[in-house]
Design a protein around this motif. Structure first.
Motif, PDB file in Angstrom:
ATOM      1  N   LEU A 293     110.868   9.788  69.066  1.00 53.04           N
ATOM      2  CA  LEU A 293     111.553  11.070  69.198  1.00 53.04           C
ATOM      3  C   LEU A 293     111.979  11.372  70.629  1.00 53.04           C
ATOM      4  N   GLY A 294     111.490  10.577  71.575  1.00 48.89           N
ATOM      5  CA  GLY A 294     111.754  10.896  72.974  1.00 48.89           C
ATOM      6  C   GLY A 294     111.120  12.203  73.384  1.00 48.89           C
ATOM      7  N   TRP A 295     109.965  12.525  72.786  1.00 43.93           N
ATOM      8  CA  TRP A 295     109.342  13.839  73.001  1.00 43.93           C
ATOM      9  C   TRP A 295     107.990  13.702  73.667  1.00 43.93           C
ATOM     10  N   ARG A 296     107.718  14.607  74.549  1.00 42.38           N
ATOM     11  CA  ARG A 296     106.367  14.838  75.074  1.00 42.38           C
ATOM     12  C   ARG A 296     106.323  16.256  75.608  1.00 42.38           C
ATOM     13  N   PRO A 297     105.150  16.889  75.620  1.00 45.40           N
ATOM     14  CA  PRO A 297     105.069  18.280  76.098  1.00 45.40           C
ATOM     15  C   PRO A 297     105.383  18.368  77.580  1.00 45.40           C
ATOM     16  N   ARG A 298     106.001  19.494  77.978  1.00 44.05           N
ATOM     17  CA  ARG A 298     106.432  19.676  79.361  1.00 44.05           C
ATOM     18  C   ARG A 298     105.728  20.836  80.068  1.00 44.05           C
ATOM     19  N   VAL A 299     105.227  21.794  79.316  1.00 39.00           N
ATOM     20  CA  VAL A 299     104.661  23.003  79.927  1.00 39.00           C
ATOM     21  C   VAL A 299     103.180  22.788  80.226  1.00 39.00           C
ATOM     22  N   PRO A 300     102.761  22.814  81.495  1.00 34.35           N
ATOM     23  CA  PRO A 300     101.339  22.636  81.835  1.00 34.35           C
ATOM     24  C   PRO A 300     100.519  23.844  81.401  1.00 34.35           C
ATOM     25  N   TYR A 301      99.217  23.613  81.267  1.00 36.54           N
ATOM     26  CA  TYR A 301      98.323  24.658  80.771  1.00 36.54           C
ATOM     27  C   TYR A 301      98.417  25.954  81.574  1.00 36.54           C
ATOM     28  N   ARG A 302      98.335  25.857  82.900  1.00 39.37           N
ATOM     29  CA  ARG A 302      98.303  27.074  83.705  1.00 39.37           C
ATOM     30  C   ARG A 302      99.579  27.889  83.512  1.00 39.37           C
ATOM     31  N   GLU A 303     100.723  27.206  83.481  1.00 41.52           N
ATOM     32  CA  GLU A 303     101.990  27.918  83.301  1.00 41.52           C
ATOM     33  C   GLU A 303     102.077  28.561  81.920  1.00 41.52           C
ATOM     34  N   GLY A 304     101.747  27.803  80.875  1.00 40.04           N
ATOM     35  CA  GLY A 304     101.845  28.323  79.516  1.00 40.04           C
ATOM     36  C   GLY A 304     100.874  29.458  79.253  1.00 40.04           C
ATOM     37  N   LEU A 305      99.652  29.300  79.741  1.00 43.54           N
ATOM     38  CA  LEU A 305      98.652  30.345  79.523  1.00 43.54           C
ATOM     39  C   LEU A 305      98.975  31.589  80.356  1.00 43.54           C
ATOM     40  N   ALA A 306      99.561  31.396  81.538  1.00 44.43           N
ATOM     41  CA  ALA A 306      99.961  32.559  82.340  1.00 44.43           C
ATOM     42  C   ALA A 306     101.026  33.367  81.615  1.00 44.43           C
ATOM     43  N   GLN A 307     101.997  32.683  81.009  1.00 44.16           N
ATOM     44  CA  GLN A 307     103.032  33.400  80.261  1.00 44.16           C
ATOM     45  C   GLN A 307     102.432  34.105  79.044  1.00 44.16           C
ATOM     46  N   THR A 308     101.472  33.458  78.426  1.00 40.13           N
ATOM     47  CA  THR A 308     100.835  34.047  77.246  1.00 40.13           C
ATOM     48  C   THR A 308     100.025  35.284  77.616  1.00 40.13           C
ATOM     49  N   VAL A 309      99.252  35.182  78.675  1.00 41.89           N
ATOM     50  CA  VAL A 309      98.478  36.340  79.142  1.00 41.89           C
ATOM     51  C   VAL A 309      99.408  37.479  79.517  1.00 41.89           C
ATOM     52  N   SER A 310     100.519  37.174  80.172  1.00 41.95           N
ATOM     53  CA  SER A 310     101.473  38.221  80.567  1.00 41.95           C
ATOM     54  C   SER A 310     102.048  38.927  79.345  1.00 41.95           C
ATOM     55  N   TRP A 311     102.330  38.155  78.302  1.00 40.90           N
ATOM     56  CA  TRP A 311     102.865  38.758  77.078  1.00 40.90           C
ATOM     57  C   TRP A 311     101.830  39.692  76.452  1.00 40.90           C
ATOM     58  N   PHE A 312     100.589  39.231  76.383  1.00 46.77           N
ATOM     59  CA  PHE A 312      99.550  40.085  75.809  1.00 46.77           C
ATOM     60  C   PHE A 312      99.323  41.328  76.658  1.00 46.77           C
ATOM     61  N   ARG A 313      99.411  41.177  77.980  1.00 41.61           N
ATOM     62  CA  ARG A 313      99.240  42.337  78.850  1.00 41.61           C
ATOM     63  C   ARG A 313     100.325  43.388  78.579  1.00 41.61           C
ATOM     64  N   ALA A 314     101.567  42.905  78.351  1.00 41.25           N
ATOM     65  CA  ALA A 314     102.676  43.811  78.100  1.00 41.25           C
ATOM     66  C   ALA A 314     102.548  44.517  76.766  1.00 41.25           C
ATOM     67  N   HIS A 315     101.769  43.923  75.857  1.00 43.26           N
ATOM     68  CA  HIS A 315     101.611  44.501  74.523  1.00 43.26           C
ATOM     69  C   HIS A 315     100.211  45.068  74.307  1.00 43.26           C
ATOM     70  N   ILE A 316      99.539  45.386  75.399  1.00 41.39           N
ATOM     71  CA  ILE A 316      98.162  45.853  75.313  1.00 41.39           C
ATOM     72  C   ILE A 316      98.042  47.142  74.523  1.00 41.39           C
ATOM     73  N   GLY A 317      99.067  47.990  74.568  1.00 41.34           N
ATOM     74  CA  GLY A 317      99.007  49.242  73.822  1.00 41.34           C
ATOM     75  C   GLY A 317      98.949  49.001  72.326  1.00 41.34           C
ATOM     76  N   ALA A 318      99.783  48.076  71.852  1.00 38.47           N
ATOM     77  CA  ALA A 318      99.763  47.742  70.430  1.00 38.47           C
ATOM     78  C   ALA A 318      98.461  47.067  70.059  1.00 38.47           C
ATOM     79  N   MET A 319      97.939  46.276  70.989  1.00 40.07           N
ATOM     80  CA  MET A 319      96.690  45.570  70.732  1.00 40.07           C
ATOM     81  C   MET A 319      95.527  46.528  70.515  1.00 40.07           C
ATOM     82  N   ARG A 320      95.556  47.663  71.191  1.00 36.86           N
ATOM     83  CA  ARG A 320      94.432  48.597  71.059  1.00 36.86           C
ATOM     84  C   ARG A 320      94.327  49.187  69.664  1.00 36.86           C
ATOM     85  N   ALA A 321      95.428  49.085  68.930  1.00 44.39           N
ATOM     86  CA  ALA A 321      95.416  49.607  67.559  1.00 44.39           C
ATOM     87  C   ALA A 321      94.889  48.595  66.553  1.00 44.39           C
ATOM     88  N   VAL A 322      94.658  47.339  67.039  1.00 44.08           N
ATOM     89  CA  VAL A 322      94.221  46.282  66.123  1.00 44.08           C
ATOM     90  C   VAL A 322      92.745  46.440  65.811  1.00 44.08           C
TER      91      VAL A 322
END
Length: 322
Positions: A293-322
């Motif tokens: 497939l000519g495929w391999r992952p490109r996003v390193p852990y620190r970068e991907g997890l940083a983006q994920t944490v940032s997304w959750f931080r931005a949605h913390i208000g909705a999260m409090r209702a969970v």
């Protein structure tokens, strides 16, 4: 290279499915997304409704689609529909098995009727608690067929068997991807998987719950990389199975510590009992994906997890209702 112009995505309102639909639309495809919303994030079905070429249908793929929804046909069918996290498939065990059996048959029938290529998203769970490491596609697995996790493991193993049966007996054009743990923005904070759980706990200042000693390993692949692998498989002629995952192992404890750091949290790490049949090591061999497939992952852990944490931080208000 195959062009993806008219595409059906089952499970299109799920975490991976939604990102896949978004990528296909960006590349100019017309997309029909089908999902029963049983495990989707609230409002996921309306996220892309204003995008040209997108249509959503609320439907359980375990039963046939109305013929009017299939008008015009498809060149590609992605079958993602299935509960994917332990919390969901343990809550919906029969639903999970039906998605793997009847849902896969429905998707295969549509692909056969349209002359489309079907891409099945299977899972690294077909390897169970592996006795071989890393796991390559020739390994048959070590699965408990009647354990609590078997409803998901065996549903996917059956789905693979059915897909290859259609390929051999009916010459249906198929490709099977075995997805390893995928993470990223838009995950439900309550879906029970490791990354969203740790993000939610760290951002709320709650104890971060690590099962067992935390030394069990996982392969975490950023969602954009996983989607790129699925599209590469769809554009190829390769039948699979092919591992789509990150070959860099990370322990559960190291993941918790990294997420805590990225969140700027002081949450303590709390060790809790292990889940039944929880695999101790999980890491893909991706030579097949690289070569075919000519495929391999490109996003390193620190970068991907940083983006994920940032997304959750931005949605913390909705999260409090969970």
């Amino acid at each position: 290279m195959r062009e993806l112009k008219r595409v059906l995505v089952t499970g299109g309102a799920g975490f991976v499915g939604l990102t896949l639909c978004e990528r296909l639309l960006a590349e100019g495809a017309h997309v029909l997304s089908v999902d029963d919303l049983s495990t989707s994030a609230p409002g996921a079905e309306s996220t892309l409704t204003r995008r040209p070429g997108y249509r959503f249908v609320h439907h359980d793929i375990s039963t046939p689609l109305h013929p009017s929804w299939l008008a015009g046909g498809f060149d590609t069918v992605f079958h993602l529909a299935s509960p994917a996290s332990p919390v969901d498939y343990l809550r919906l065990p029969i639903h999970t098995l039906r998605a793997g059996a009847f849902g896969t048959a429905t998707a295969l029938d549509i692909a056969e009727r349209c002359g489309a290529r079907l891409v099945l998203t299977s899972t690294s769970e077909v390897y169970g608690d592996p006795a071989e490491h890393p796991q390559n596609e020739m390994y048959w697995g070590n699965v408990n067929p009647i354990g609590v996790r078997s409803v998901y493991d065996e549903a996917k193993r059956f789905a693979e068997a059915l897909t290859f049966a259609y390929r051999r007996a009916r010459s249906t054009d198929t490709g099977v991807a075995r997805i390893f743990n995928t993470y990223g923005p838009r995950m439900r904070p309550d879906d029970g998987r490791m990354v969203p759980t740790f993000c939610r706990q760290a951002l709320r200042g709650e104890p971060i719950t690590v099962t067992g000693d935390g030394l069990q390993t996982r392969s975490l692949c950023y969602v954009d990389d996983t989607v790129a692998g699925l599209i590469a498989l769809a554009r190829s002629d390769y039948p699979g199975p092919v591992n789509i995952g990150n070959p860099d192992e990370l322990t559960v404890l190291a993941t918790a510590e990294l997420i805590r750091e990225l969140a700027g949290s002081r949450s303590p790490i709390e060790h809790v009992a292990e889940s039944p049949d929880d695999p101790q090591r999980r890491c893909p061999e991706i030579t097949v994906a690289a070569e075919h497939l000519g495929w391999r992952p490109r996003v390193p852990y620190r970068e991907g997890l940083a983006q994920t944490v940032s997304w959750f931080r931005a949605h913390i208000g909705a999260m409090r209702a969970v």
